[in-house]
Design an enzyme around this catalytic site. Structure first.
Site, PDB file in Angstrom:
ATOM      1  N   ARG A  88       5.887 -15.395  -2.917  1.00 59.44           N
ATOM      2  CA  ARG A  88       4.725 -15.674  -3.761  1.00 59.44           C
ATOM      3  C   ARG A  88       4.795 -17.135  -4.213  1.00 59.44           C
ATOM      4  NH1 ARG A  88       0.904 -12.254  -2.386  1.00 59.44           N
ATOM      5  NH2 ARG A  88       1.348 -10.052  -2.867  1.00 59.44           N
ATOM      6  N   ALA A 100      -0.115  -4.035  -1.999  1.00 62.72           N
ATOM      7  CA  ALA A 100      -1.348  -4.326  -2.735  1.00 62.72           C
ATOM      8  C   ALA A 100      -2.203  -5.289  -1.930  1.00 62.72           C
ATOM      9  CB  ALA A 100      -1.027  -4.917  -4.107  1.00 62.72           C
ATOM     10  N   GLU A 117      -4.259  -1.003   2.801  1.00 66.56           N
ATOM     11  CA  GLU A 117      -3.149  -1.885   2.452  1.00 66.56           C
ATOM     12  C   GLU A 117      -1.797  -1.231   2.735  1.00 66.56           C
ATOM     13  OE1 GLU A 117      -3.107  -4.960   1.726  1.00 66.56           O
ATOM     14  OE2 GLU A 117      -5.257  -5.284   1.507  1.00 66.56           O
ATOM     15  N   GLU A 121       0.567  -3.227   5.328  1.00 62.25           N
ATOM     16  CA  GLU A 121       1.748  -3.912   4.806  1.00 62.25           C
ATOM     17  C   GLU A 121       3.055  -3.215   5.160  1.00 62.25           C
ATOM     18  OE1 GLU A 121       1.498  -4.969   0.691  1.00 62.25           O
ATOM     19  OE2 GLU A 121      -0.018  -6.502   1.096  1.00 62.25           O
ATOM     20  N   GLU A 166       3.129 -12.006   4.732  1.00 58.60           N
ATOM     21  CA  GLU A 166       3.372 -10.595   5.047  1.00 58.60           C
ATOM     22  C   GLU A 166       4.225 -10.407   6.298  1.00 58.60           C
ATOM     23  OE1 GLU A 166      -0.431  -8.774   5.309  1.00 58.60           O
ATOM     24  OE2 GLU A 166      -0.796  -8.812   3.140  1.00 58.60           O
TER      25      GLU A 166
END
Length: 204
Positions: A88, A100, A117, A121, A166
């Site tokens: 992040r 998310a 999602e 993910e 991701e």
């Protein structure tokens, strides 16, 4: 008689210390919006500037104009929580969080977005879905709202081709009680993860 009076005084003090019940809904409607303009158009979301009338005055507020998001708290048969870790950039770290994503697909329901999602993910699906909690992440600086779903009955789906942050997601299953303990110890700081896990712990 003195013991009775003392008991009455203790009870009176106890009643005086009880918190007043708070309204569960916002009783103040939004004031009139005089103008609303996008002052910065970003790659993911924009900054909006609103001028509103508030208590007979005009005030200007700028905020992140967010699409909204969904998150998934997946629990397996052993009451373990699915955690993912990914980079992040705003906080400069690899953050432990829940699967998310943004509500950026036109016409897609919140539940469908959460299901998408989870598949995109972590290559998983769930048989049992229920709404867990919704909350505003930063009401002083963003209109973002996150809808969290509790997912159970987990099974695998075909592998999804992931990109950018991701592409190197780390996945782990951690006992719910251990995640709660880590939150209370300050080891986990992701707000969506914290709120969702504590809400699930209270429900279960």
């Amino acid at each position: 008689m003195s013991n009775l009076n003392q008991s009455d005084q203790v009870q009176d003090q106890h009643h005086q210390q009880q918190p007043h019940a708070l309204p569960l809904a916002d009783v103040a409607a939004a004031e009139d919006v005089v103008s609303s303009d996008v002052v910065f158009e970003g790659a993911v979301w924009n900054i909006r500037r609103d001028v509103v009338t508030y208590r007979d005055n005009k005030i200007t507020r700028e905020y992140v104009d967010h699409t909204g998001a969904v998150a998934v708290l997946a629990l397996d048969d052993q009451n373990r929580v699915l955690l993912i870790q990914q980079y992040r950039h705003p906080v400069g770290m690899r953050d432990w969080e829940l699967p998310a994503g943004l509500l950026d697909a036109e016409g897609e329901s919140n539940l469908a977005a959460a299901q998408r999602e989870l598949a995109e993910e972590v290559d998983l699906k769930a048989d049992d879905w229920s709404k867990l909690v919704s909350f505003h992440t930063t009401p002083g600086g963003s209109n973002e709202i996150v809808h969290v779903f509790l997912a159970r009955g987990i099974s695998a789906t075909p592998t999804f081709n992931r990109e950018d942050e991701e592409a190197d997601i780390v996945v782990g299953w951690v006992p719910l009680e251990d995640v709660v303990a880590a939150i209370l110890a300050g080891s986990l700081t992701n707000s969506i993860l914290m709120i969702a896990v504590l809400a699930a712990h209270a429900r279960l």
